[in-house]
Motif scaffolding. Structure first.
Motif, PDB file in Angstrom:
ATOM      1  N   PHE A  57     -30.892 -61.518 -75.139  1.00 17.31           N
ATOM      2  CA  PHE A  57     -30.947 -61.291 -73.699  1.00 17.31           C
ATOM      3  C   PHE A  57     -30.247 -59.970 -73.380  1.00 17.31           C
ATOM      4  O   PHE A  57     -29.175 -59.681 -73.917  1.00 17.31           O
ATOM      5  N   ILE A  58     -30.840 -59.202 -72.488  1.00 21.79           N
ATOM      6  CA  ILE A  58     -30.273 -57.907 -72.111  1.00 21.79           C
ATOM      7  C   ILE A  58     -30.023 -57.929 -70.611  1.00 21.79           C
ATOM      8  O   ILE A  58     -30.959 -58.060 -69.815  1.00 21.79           O
ATOM      9  N   LEU A  59     -28.772 -57.832 -70.243  1.00 24.85           N
ATOM     10  CA  LEU A  59     -28.358 -57.939 -68.852  1.00 24.85           C
ATOM     11  C   LEU A  59     -28.052 -56.546 -68.305  1.00 24.85           C
ATOM     12  O   LEU A  59     -27.124 -55.879 -68.767  1.00 24.85           O
ATOM     13  N   VAL A  60     -28.848 -56.108 -67.328  1.00 23.87           N
ATOM     14  CA  VAL A  60     -28.736 -54.755 -66.796  1.00 23.87           C
ATOM     15  C   VAL A  60     -27.809 -54.733 -65.582  1.00 23.87           C
ATOM     16  O   VAL A  60     -27.966 -55.498 -64.640  1.00 23.87           O
ATOM     17  N   ASP A  61     -26.838 -53.838 -65.621  1.00 27.14           N
ATOM     18  CA  ASP A  61     -25.849 -53.603 -64.561  1.00 27.14           C
ATOM     19  C   ASP A  61     -24.795 -54.706 -64.493  1.00 27.14           C
ATOM     20  O   ASP A  61     -24.295 -55.032 -63.413  1.00 27.14           O
ATOM     21  N   ASP A  62     -24.449 -55.246 -65.647  1.00 29.84           N
ATOM     22  CA  ASP A  62     -23.415 -56.281 -65.695  1.00 29.84           C
ATOM     23  C   ASP A  62     -22.850 -56.353 -67.115  1.00 29.84           C
ATOM     24  O   ASP A  62     -23.588 -56.188 -68.091  1.00 29.84           O
ATOM     25  N   ALA A  63     -21.555 -56.617 -67.185  1.00 30.03           N
ATOM     26  CA  ALA A  63     -20.902 -56.780 -68.496  1.00 30.03           C
ATOM     27  C   ALA A  63     -19.893 -57.916 -68.400  1.00 30.03           C
ATOM     28  O   ALA A  63     -18.693 -57.717 -68.546  1.00 30.03           O
ATOM     29  N   SER A  64     -20.408 -59.119 -68.161  1.00 28.87           N
ATOM     30  CA  SER A  64     -19.513 -60.259 -67.982  1.00 28.87           C
ATOM     31  C   SER A  64     -19.839 -61.447 -68.876  1.00 28.87           C
ATOM     32  O   SER A  64     -19.088 -62.418 -68.892  1.00 28.87           O
ATOM     33  N   VAL A  65     -20.945 -61.365 -69.624  1.00 28.90           N
ATOM     34  CA  VAL A  65     -21.368 -62.503 -70.443  1.00 28.90           C
ATOM     35  C   VAL A  65     -21.065 -62.217 -71.908  1.00 28.90           C
ATOM     36  O   VAL A  65     -21.628 -61.304 -72.505  1.00 28.90           O
ATOM     37  N   ALA A  66     -20.181 -63.026 -72.472  1.00 29.74           N
ATOM     38  CA  ALA A  66     -19.719 -62.802 -73.848  1.00 29.74           C
ATOM     39  C   ALA A  66     -20.420 -63.730 -74.824  1.00 29.74           C
ATOM     40  O   ALA A  66     -19.868 -64.729 -75.267  1.00 29.74           O
ATOM     41  N   HIS A  67     -21.667 -63.408 -75.153  1.00 25.47           N
ATOM     42  CA  HIS A  67     -22.405 -64.109 -76.206  1.00 25.47           C
ATOM     43  C   HIS A  67     -22.934 -63.059 -77.171  1.00 25.47           C
ATOM     44  O   HIS A  67     -23.303 -61.952 -76.755  1.00 25.47           O
ATOM     45  N   LEU A  68     -23.006 -63.405 -78.440  1.00 29.30           N
ATOM     46  CA  LEU A  68     -23.482 -62.445 -79.434  1.00 29.30           C
ATOM     47  C   LEU A  68     -24.922 -62.031 -79.186  1.00 29.30           C
ATOM     48  O   LEU A  68     -25.338 -60.936 -79.591  1.00 29.30           O
ATOM     49  N   ASN A  69     -25.695 -62.892 -78.548  1.00 25.04           N
ATOM     50  CA  ASN A  69     -27.100 -62.568 -78.286  1.00 25.04           C
ATOM     51  C   ASN A  69     -27.322 -62.048 -76.861  1.00 25.04           C
ATOM     52  O   ASN A  69     -28.421 -62.137 -76.322  1.00 25.04           O
ATOM     53  N   VAL A  70     -26.258 -61.494 -76.279  1.00 28.31           N
ATOM     54  CA  VAL A  70     -26.368 -60.860 -74.961  1.00 28.31           C
ATOM     55  C   VAL A  70     -25.936 -59.398 -75.077  1.00 28.31           C
ATOM     56  O   VAL A  70     -24.824 -59.101 -75.525  1.00 28.31           O
ATOM     57  N   THR A  71     -26.824 -58.509 -74.700  1.00 26.29           N
ATOM     58  CA  THR A  71     -26.531 -57.080 -74.665  1.00 26.29           C
ATOM     59  C   THR A  71     -26.270 -56.682 -73.216  1.00 26.29           C
ATOM     60  O   THR A  71     -27.126 -56.885 -72.354  1.00 26.29           O
ATOM     61  N   SER A  72     -25.105 -56.135 -72.963  1.00 27.00           N
ATOM     62  CA  SER A  72     -24.747 -55.704 -71.609  1.00 27.00           C
ATOM     63  C   SER A  72     -25.065 -54.227 -71.438  1.00 27.00           C
ATOM     64  O   SER A  72     -24.645 -53.401 -72.244  1.00 27.00           O
ATOM     65  N   ILE A  73     -25.795 -53.912 -70.387  1.00 32.20           N
ATOM     66  CA  ILE A  73     -26.140 -52.531 -70.073  1.00 32.20           C
ATOM     67  C   ILE A  73     -25.490 -52.164 -68.741  1.00 32.20           C
ATOM     68  O   ILE A  73     -25.802 -52.752 -67.702  1.00 32.20           O
TER      69      ILE A  73
END
Length: 333
Positions: free
Chosen positions: A113-129
């Protein structure tokens, strides 16, 4: 049979590089979950869509899209629908998707999962942009100082954004013109009234560091500039806004007072994400090691933060702005 064998041998000798054509690789399927309203909003969704369009043209990728109604449960349903269609990775546009991405990434650890304009989810399969907004503030400060006639410029922010002023706008203004005084004004609503107070105190360039109220502020600046009771020797006031901002409306009358726009290039981010996915890679830069958040910060260096010059007043300062872009690379959040 001997003739056939001889003919085959001759073909090999004459055409040693002859090869059997192979089928092209199947395009990767990328999911994209737009925020409320979807494309056509003149905001984040449209910016993301521009990145999608570019990726489809030049990359071996396909996209499956969905648009949320806005509730938490609907966001989860929309992401689930993309998982069910085997989309991987899945791009979620906007920080409001963060709770839903948190839930779905836990349920589907093999989907990125790639979350754009956020850096709050700490999972290995989440990329924060996220975007280097402090670099953008630096460019705004430098631009404001360069054109200021009164020697007073200001940035309107909410209290959580104070670092954007101290580490960005203030430094940029000071480096561009040491005689200019930069100030900060906090506001959580009624930004137009705050802008009016600043202008009446002598400020002639305002950087509005929040999205959603640029039209109100620009209209107020226009009204004050055109007021009949305006002081005779008072300099005209101007606005620097941030985009994407779906609520920004510029009229033929107000466009004269829009100096520049600091752009979060969501289109660039989405295209680069798609390009990485097509190559079997992803962004894994450390954003917050303590919290375990990884991804990428798009800034001036990779065209994730740009300045869109809207006024001829800035044209004579092209060299200084180019220098400010180089200096902005050293700015820390």
């Amino acid at each position: 049979m001997k003739r056939v064998g001889l003919l085959s041998l001759l073909l090999i000798l004459v055409f040693p590089t002859l090869s059997v054509p192979t089928h092209a690789a199947t395009p990767i399927l990328i999911g994209i979950a737009y925020d409320i309203g979807g494309r056509g909003d003149s905001g984040f969704n449209d910016a993301a869509g521009a990145g999608v369009d570019r990726a489809i043209k030049v990359l071996s990728v396909k996209f499956e899209s969905t648009v949320t109604l806005g509730t938490q449960s609907d966001r989860e349903t929309r992401l689930q629908s993309l998982v069910d269609k085997s989309a991987n990775p899945i791009i979620a546009i906007g920080s409001d998707y963060a709770p839903a991405v948190d839930v779905l990434s836990g349920k589907f650890p093999n989907t990125q999962f790639i979350l754009v304009d956020d850096a709050s989810v700490a999972h290995l399969n989440v990329t924060s942009i996220i975007f280097a907004e402090t670099q953008g503030a630096y460019l705004a400060g430098a631009s404001a100082a360069l054109v200021s006639k009164s020697g007073k410029v200001a940035m309107i922010v909410n209290e959580k954004q104070s670092k954007l002023f101290w580490n960005g706008f203030n430094v940029g203004a000071r480096n561009a013109k040491k005689s200019v005084k930069a100030s900060i004004a906090f506001a959580n609503k009624n930004y137009a009234a705050t802008a009016k107070d600043l202008i009446e105190s002598g400020v002639d360039v305002i950087y509005l560091g929040v999205r959603g109220s640029s039209t109100d502020v620009l209209d107020e600046i226009t009204k004050l500039n055109l007021a009949k009771n305006r002081k005779k020797n008072a300099p005209m006031a101007y606005l620097i806004s941030v985009t994407p901002d779906q609520f920004l409306r510029v009229s033929p009358q107000s466009k004269e007072y829009l100096l520049a726009r600091i752009e979060k290039r969501v289109d660039t981010a989405v295209f680069n994400i798609a390009s990485a996915a097509a190559n079997g890679s992803q962004y894994l830069d450390i954003i917050d090691q303590t919290s375990g958040i990884y991804g990428h910060v798009f800034g001036v260096s990779d065209d994730g933060i740009t300045i869109d010059i809207r006024s001829k007043l800035l044209e004579p300062y092209a060299k200084q702005i180019a220098q400010a872009k180089k200096q902005a690379l050293q700015v820390k959040g």
